[in-house]
Design an enzyme around this catalytic site. Structure first.
Site, mmCIF file in Angstrom:
data_model
loop_
_atom_site.group_PDB
_atom_site.id
_atom_site.type_symbol
_atom_site.label_atom_id
_atom_site.label_comp_id
_atom_site.label_asym_id
_atom_site.label_seq_id
_atom_site.Cartn_x
_atom_site.Cartn_y
_atom_site.Cartn_z
ATOM 1 N N ASP A 227 41.170 43.820 49.622
ATOM 2 C CA ASP A 227 39.868 44.343 49.155
ATOM 3 C C ASP A 227 39.148 43.175 48.919
ATOM 4 O O ASP A 227 39.626 41.971 48.378
ATOM 5 C CB ASP A 227 40.167 45.148 47.645
ATOM 6 C CG ASP A 227 40.481 44.118 46.484
ATOM 7 O OD1 ASP A 227 41.940 43.402 46.735
ATOM 8 O OD2 ASP A 227 39.759 43.625 45.585
ATOM 9 N N ASP B 180 43.259 48.468 40.284
ATOM 10 C CA ASP B 180 43.743 47.443 39.569
ATOM 11 C C ASP B 180 44.392 47.624 38.274
ATOM 12 O O ASP B 180 44.242 48.771 38.050
ATOM 13 C CB ASP B 180 43.014 46.168 39.997
ATOM 14 C CG ASP B 180 41.812 46.193 38.883
ATOM 15 O OD1 ASP B 180 41.700 47.091 38.075
ATOM 16 O OD2 ASP B 180 41.102 44.977 39.185
ATOM 17 N N SER B 181 45.094 46.703 37.762
ATOM 18 C CA SER B 181 45.826 46.923 36.499
ATOM 19 C C SER B 181 44.922 46.349 35.481
ATOM 20 O O SER B 181 45.285 46.767 34.310
ATOM 21 C CB SER B 181 47.089 46.000 36.527
ATOM 22 O OG SER B 181 46.755 44.506 36.316
ATOM 23 N N CYS C 192 21.240 48.958 61.538
ATOM 24 C CA CYS C 192 20.879 48.414 62.678
ATOM 25 C C CYS C 192 20.164 49.412 63.855
ATOM 26 O O CYS C 192 19.290 48.640 64.621
ATOM 27 C CB CYS C 192 22.040 47.696 63.221
ATOM 28 S SG CYS C 192 22.665 46.411 62.306
ATOM 29 N N CYS D 245 25.833 46.331 66.367
ATOM 30 C CA CYS D 245 26.297 47.018 65.246
ATOM 31 C C CYS D 245 25.479 48.437 65.593
ATOM 32 O O CYS D 245 24.447 48.358 65.737
ATOM 33 C CB CYS D 245 25.786 46.424 64.020
ATOM 34 S SG CYS D 245 26.409 47.356 62.587
ATOM 35 N N GLN E 218 53.500 36.925 42.164
ATOM 36 C CA GLN E 218 52.624 36.057 41.461
ATOM 37 C C GLN E 218 53.501 34.520 41.871
ATOM 38 O O GLN E 218 54.264 34.807 42.731
ATOM 39 C CB GLN E 218 52.372 36.051 40.286
ATOM 40 C CG GLN E 218 51.301 36.891 39.939
ATOM 41 C CD GLN E 218 50.059 36.564 40.110
ATOM 42 O OE1 GLN E 218 49.830 35.657 40.559
ATOM 43 N NE2 GLN E 218 49.192 37.633 40.201
ATOM 44 N N CYS F 260 25.562 50.675 63.180
ATOM 45 C CA CYS F 260 25.362 51.332 61.678
ATOM 46 C C CYS F 260 24.043 51.685 61.637
ATOM 47 O O CYS F 260 23.053 51.422 62.493
ATOM 48 C CB CYS F 260 25.585 50.296 60.533
ATOM 49 S SG CYS F 260 24.066 49.194 60.130
ATOM 50 N N HIS G 272 24.871 48.034 55.757
ATOM 51 C CA HIS G 272 25.298 47.075 57.232
ATOM 52 C C HIS G 272 26.488 46.216 56.817
ATOM 53 O O HIS G 272 27.387 46.326 57.698
ATOM 54 C CB HIS G 272 24.122 46.177 57.495
ATOM 55 C CG HIS G 272 24.780 45.238 58.484
ATOM 56 N ND1 HIS G 272 25.020 45.644 59.747
ATOM 57 C CD2 HIS G 272 25.160 43.976 58.364
ATOM 58 C CE1 HIS G 272 25.642 44.418 60.404
ATOM 59 N NE2 HIS G 272 25.531 43.725 59.667
ATOM 60 N N PHE H 217 43.484 41.057 36.110
ATOM 61 C CA PHE H 217 42.799 39.928 36.786
ATOM 62 C C PHE H 217 41.313 39.795 35.935
ATOM 63 O O PHE H 217 41.057 38.796 35.756
ATOM 64 C CB PHE H 217 42.410 40.053 38.124
ATOM 65 C CG PHE H 217 41.550 39.037 38.698
ATOM 66 C CD1 PHE H 217 42.104 37.957 39.183
ATOM 67 C CD2 PHE H 217 40.301 39.310 39.080
ATOM 68 C CE1 PHE H 217 41.370 36.970 39.562
ATOM 69 C CE2 PHE H 217 39.356 38.399 39.944
ATOM 70 C CZ PHE H 217 40.092 37.095 40.035
#
Ligand code: ZN
Length: 386
Positions: free
Chosen positions: A283, A60-61, A326, A321, A206, A323, A352, A64
């Site tokens: 994200d 990101d820049s 799990c 799941c 924006q 994964c 998870h 934020f």
């Protein structure tokens, strides 16, 4: 995109993030600029070499975080002066210095420097802020065009320094693509060669919760011209219906053939909803942050693993799941780890949650590839998946 704020998806080593199928992760420029510093990362061949992550990265820049984390900000046309949340030291970010930092960090996708407008804000404030972001976008692009060749994976010194760690980094991936295209008989000019490969700079829309300002922001940002566009300034405390309305109306003004990135969103239900509206990238810290607080997303809804009801529950966290967590551990064990404040609780919970999010997006992509008849909405298929 799993969030790896300080060049680490908290609690999970890169090889497991790879195994989970993440194609791209996000790093935060503000944090990395303060620690370990851009120069350190640049000398290690950029983020790919430094953290040994061979897939794509987006930074990101820094805008934020400057507006949300730092103290004693002073905003001018030129940029923003802020104090570090780590040691109180004073720093200055402008469109130019934010680009310089992101070129040095060497992610594949970098973001224009913008002002994230607070919510709620008056109409006059919203317009001023949107116009400042538009002027900063033009300055970001100008600086990027002038200095993009300085990305660490594209310079002789960078290549020497990164060594084998950079195999698969953006420059080398593009070389491979170029070779593939050439062997397929495509014109050589179709993709950049290694020495011409650069990062992609995305613009940010924006305009707060005002549809007309969002439209104007989109038009002005498109006029500057970027290979991808982000919708920023949402999920800042507004009601969810408003977020959806602004996303939907802003999308109408963004080109479909370019990636459209919704920043800082959201819950599993939200990412399905926005992907179905046409958002390509998202994200959010939610899967990783919630995991560290014992909040787990499952096919049966949210599970707060700290609850006593799981103390003797032998079942898996999520029976649907696949994964590694799990497949191996019980709810009782995960609850015990959390109650004992064991580091392993954070690691397993994060694995998870990331798995659940990435799996959700795989289902969304699958449903899109199947066409209009099949839609994966609110975690449920509109028709049984073939
Ligand atoms: Zn799982």
């Amino acid at each position: 995109m799993p969030v790896g704020t300080v060049a680490s998806v908290k609690g999970v080593p890169q090889e497991i993030v790879e195994e989970l199928g993440a194609q791209i992760i996000l790093g935060n420029t503000y944090h990395l600029y303060l620690r370990p510093g851009v120069e350190t990362v640049r000398k290690m061949g950029g983020l790919h070499g430094f953290m040994s992550w061979h897939r794509a990265i987006l930074t990101d820049s820094g805008g934020f975080q400057v507006f949300s984390l730092s103290e004693l900000r002073k905003l001018t046309e030129e940029g923003v002066t802020f104090r570090s949340h780590l040691d109180g030291s004073s720093h200055f970010f402008s469109p130019e210095s934010a680009m310089e930092a992101q070129i040095g960090l060497g992610a594949d996708i970098i973001m224009a420097f913008d002002e994230c407008t607070e919510y709620p804000a008056h109409q006059s404030r919203l317009r001023e802020s949107m116009e400042l972001t538009a002027r900063w976008a033009a300055r970001s692009k100008k600086y990027f065009e002038d200095y993009k060749h300085e990305v660490p994976w594209n310079t002789a010194s960078g290549k020497n320094l990164v060594g084998t760690a950079a195999i698969g980094c953006a420059g080398e991936r593009q070389l491979a693509t170029a070779a593939e295209l050439r062997s397929a008989g495509q014109p050589k000019a179709a993709v950049p060669t290694g020495s011409e490969a650069t990062q992609s700079l995305f613009g940010i829309i924006q305009g707060g919760m005002d549809r007309a300002l969002r439209k104007e922001s989109a038009e002005r940002t498109i006029e500057i011209g970027f290979p991808g566009y982000a919708i920023g300034g949402l999920s800042v405390g507004e009601p969810r219906e408003v977020t959806r309305e602004i996303v939907e109306s802003t999308l109408e003004h963004l080109p479909k053939e370019r990636p459209r990135y919704l920043m800082g969103v959201g819950t599993p239900e939200e990412i399905i909803e926005y992907a179905n509206l046409g958002i390509d990238m998202m994200d959010c810290v939610l899967p990783t942050r919630a995991a560290r607080h014992g909040l787990l997303f499952t096919s049966e809804g949210k599970v707060s693993i700290k609850q006593a009801r799981y103390a003797q529950d032998p079942g898996p966290l999520d029976p649907k799941c696949a994964c590694r967590v799990c497949q191996r551990y019980s709810r009782a064990y995960l609850r015990h780890l959390y109650a004992s404040n064991e580091v392993l609780a954070q690691v397993l919970n994060t694995i998870h949650n990331l798995s659940f999010y990435l799996d959700t997006m795989r289902r969304v992509r699958h449903s899109i590839s199947l066409g209009e008849e099949y839609r994966f909405l609110s975690g449920v298929w509109s028709r049984p998946a073939p």
